[in-house]
Design an enzyme around this catalytic site. Structure first.
Site, PDB file in Angstrom:
ATOM      1  N   LYS A 195      60.517  57.606  36.778  1.00 53.67           N
ATOM      2  CA  LYS A 195      61.348  58.807  36.806  1.00 53.67           C
ATOM      3  C   LYS A 195      62.638  58.495  36.054  1.00 53.67           C
ATOM      4  O   LYS A 195      63.415  57.642  36.480  1.00 53.67           O
ATOM      5  CB  LYS A 195      61.651  59.213  38.240  1.00 53.67           C
ATOM      6  CG  LYS A 195      62.533  60.447  38.311  1.00 53.67           C
ATOM      7  CD  LYS A 195      62.614  60.988  39.717  1.00 53.67           C
ATOM      8  CE  LYS A 195      63.543  62.186  39.753  1.00 53.67           C
ATOM      9  NZ  LYS A 195      63.662  62.725  41.104  1.00 53.67           N
ATOM     10  N   LYS A 248      57.789  61.119  34.552  1.00 50.65           N
ATOM     11  CA  LYS A 248      58.607  62.329  34.630  1.00 50.65           C
ATOM     12  C   LYS A 248      59.911  62.131  33.890  1.00 50.65           C
ATOM     13  O   LYS A 248      60.548  61.107  34.130  1.00 50.65           O
ATOM     14  CB  LYS A 248      58.876  62.622  36.106  1.00 50.65           C
ATOM     15  CG  LYS A 248      59.812  63.764  36.344  1.00 50.65           C
ATOM     16  CD  LYS A 248      60.123  63.853  37.818  1.00 50.65           C
ATOM     17  CE  LYS A 248      61.181  64.930  37.997  1.00 50.65           C
ATOM     18  NZ  LYS A 248      61.764  64.901  39.295  1.00 50.65           N
TER      19      LYS A 248
HETATM   20  C1  PBG Z   1      64.433  65.162  43.447  1.00 48.81           C
HETATM   21  C2  PBG Z   1      63.725  65.729  42.288  1.00 48.81           C
HETATM   22  C3  PBG Z   1      64.237  66.193  41.050  1.00 48.81           C
HETATM   23  C4  PBG Z   1      63.155  66.767  40.367  1.00 48.81           C
HETATM   24  C5  PBG Z   1      62.047  66.608  41.177  1.00 48.81           C
HETATM   25  N1  PBG Z   1      62.408  65.942  42.344  1.00 48.81           N
HETATM   26  C6  PBG Z   1      65.599  66.272  40.526  1.00 48.81           C
HETATM   27  C7  PBG Z   1      66.433  65.109  40.276  1.00 48.81           C
HETATM   28  O1  PBG Z   1      66.025  63.962  40.308  1.00 48.81           O
HETATM   29  O2  PBG Z   1      67.604  65.373  40.041  1.00 48.81           O
HETATM   30  C8  PBG Z   1      63.219  67.436  39.034  1.00 48.81           C
HETATM   31  C9  PBG Z   1      62.140  68.416  38.773  1.00 48.81           C
HETATM   32  C10 PBG Z   1      62.368  69.329  37.643  1.00 48.81           C
HETATM   33  O3  PBG Z   1      63.366  69.227  36.883  1.00 48.81           O
HETATM   34  O4  PBG Z   1      61.520  70.211  37.462  1.00 48.81           O
HETATM   35  N2  PBG Z   1      64.911  63.893  43.362  1.00 48.81           N
END
Ligand code: PBG
Length: 323
Positions: A195, A248
């Site tokens: 991520k 992601k």
């Molecule tokens: C929570 C989370 C996030 C997303 C999914 N789970 C946001 C972040 O890390 O700030 C992003 C999903 C998206 O942008 O569609 N931690």
């Protein structure tokens, strides 16, 4: 043999020939649709930066799942917007919390739909970070116990898959152990392994009210420049017991999807995130892009890169177009 014996255009001549030799197929069966369920809401409320996506009440979320099931979309990813937030994010592990209540309602009405619970504290903390703070940084080890508690509460509510998105070190192992100790040995973990600290989460943070009140997430999410590190994160999560991995966002990281798939061989999800969705919707609304063709090409590219599963806000539209 080169040209003129070889002519690549021969197999492109008709729709049927192109279909015959197509290497990558996309299908609604591979899609996961993210949903935002809000506490204390009794109607649908549009999310400005994500046209077509709404905050839903539990009843509307149940309706939405029915629609998705009819379109052949097998899974949803649940995000909760709690009524109130605190320093620790205690709404996350409340057995009567918004995700727990929504999960029970959805599973009761649509038992065959796969409910994936996003597991993170950032929607529940008043400072918007993904764990508890010590000074101005997120305390990794203190956060682990809260994540484990949340995972057990979500799985007890009926979540079919637990998906930790917090990026704390060691969380997959701690969550696996907590689930097992509670008898939840058959609940899989889909780890948000790679991520990245991405600008493409902007619209989501507006939707989830989870923009950090100070600083950013670069101290725990990955540096966008790193590919080898993504492979290492993925392997560590597998060693800790992850059943599936995730990359992601998707589009700026297609090479990472390919590397992780090639180096691990395990079921891999890619998250086509909010900013990727917002770009296409904005360009389509302005008349700059053909939405349907753009979305189907995008999803095909993510699959071709090596993703088995695509988490996407386009899931409903794409499923309809693929019918
Ligand atoms: C929570 C989370 C996030 C997303 C999914 N789970 C946001 C972040 O890390 O700030 C992003 C999903 C998206 O942008 O569609 N931690």
């Amino acid at each position: 043999m080169p040209f003129p014996q070889t002519r690549m255009r021969r197999l492109r001549a008709t729709r049927a020939l192109r279909g015959l030799v197509r290497e990558t197929e996309i299908s609604a069966a591979d899609f996961v649709y993210p949903m935002f369920v809000a506490s204390g809401l009794d109607r649908r409320e549009p999310i400005e930066a994500m046209p077509g996506i709404e905050h839903l009440s539990i009843a509307h979320a149940v309706d939405e799942v029915g629609e998705l099931a009819a379109l052949g979309v097998p899974a949803v990813l649940l995000f909760g917007i709690p009524a109130s937030k605190d320093a620790e994010g205690s709404g996350a592990w409340d057995d009567e919390g918004i995700v727990q209540l929504a999960t029970r309602a959805i599973k009761e009405a649509h038992p065959d739909t796969i409910v994936i619970a996003d597991l993170c504290l950032c929607e529940y903390t008043d400072h918007g970070h993904c764990g508890v703070l010590r000074g101005s940084s997120v305390d990794n080890d203190a956060t682990l116990e809260l994540l484990a508690r949340t995972a057990v509460s979500q799985a007890r509510a009926g979540a079919d898959i637990i998906a930790p998105s917090d990026m704390m070190d060691g969380r997959v192992g701690v969550i696996r152990q907590a689930l097992d100790e509670d008898g939840l040995t058959d609940t899989p973990i889909l780890a948000y392994s790679s991520k990245f600290a991405s600008a493409f989460y902007g619209p989501f943070r507006e939707a989830a009210g989870s923009t950090p009140s100070f600083g950013d997430r670069r101290g725990y999410q990955m540096d966008p420049a790193n590919g080898a590190e993504a492979v290492r994160e993925s392997k560590l999560d597998l060693d800790e017991g992850a059943d599936m991995l995730m990359v992601k966002p998707a589009l700026p990281y297609l090479d990472v999807i390919r590397r992780v798939k090639d180096e691990t061989g395990v079921p891999l999800a890619a998250y086509n995130v909010s900013g990727e969705y917002a770009m296409v919707k904005a360009a389509a609304a302005a008349g700059y892009l053909d939405e349907r063709a753009t979305v189907l090409e995008t999803l095909t590219g993510i699959r071709r890169a090596g993703a088995d599963v695509i988490i996407t806000y386009h899931a409903k539209d794409a499923a309809r177009w693929l019918q």
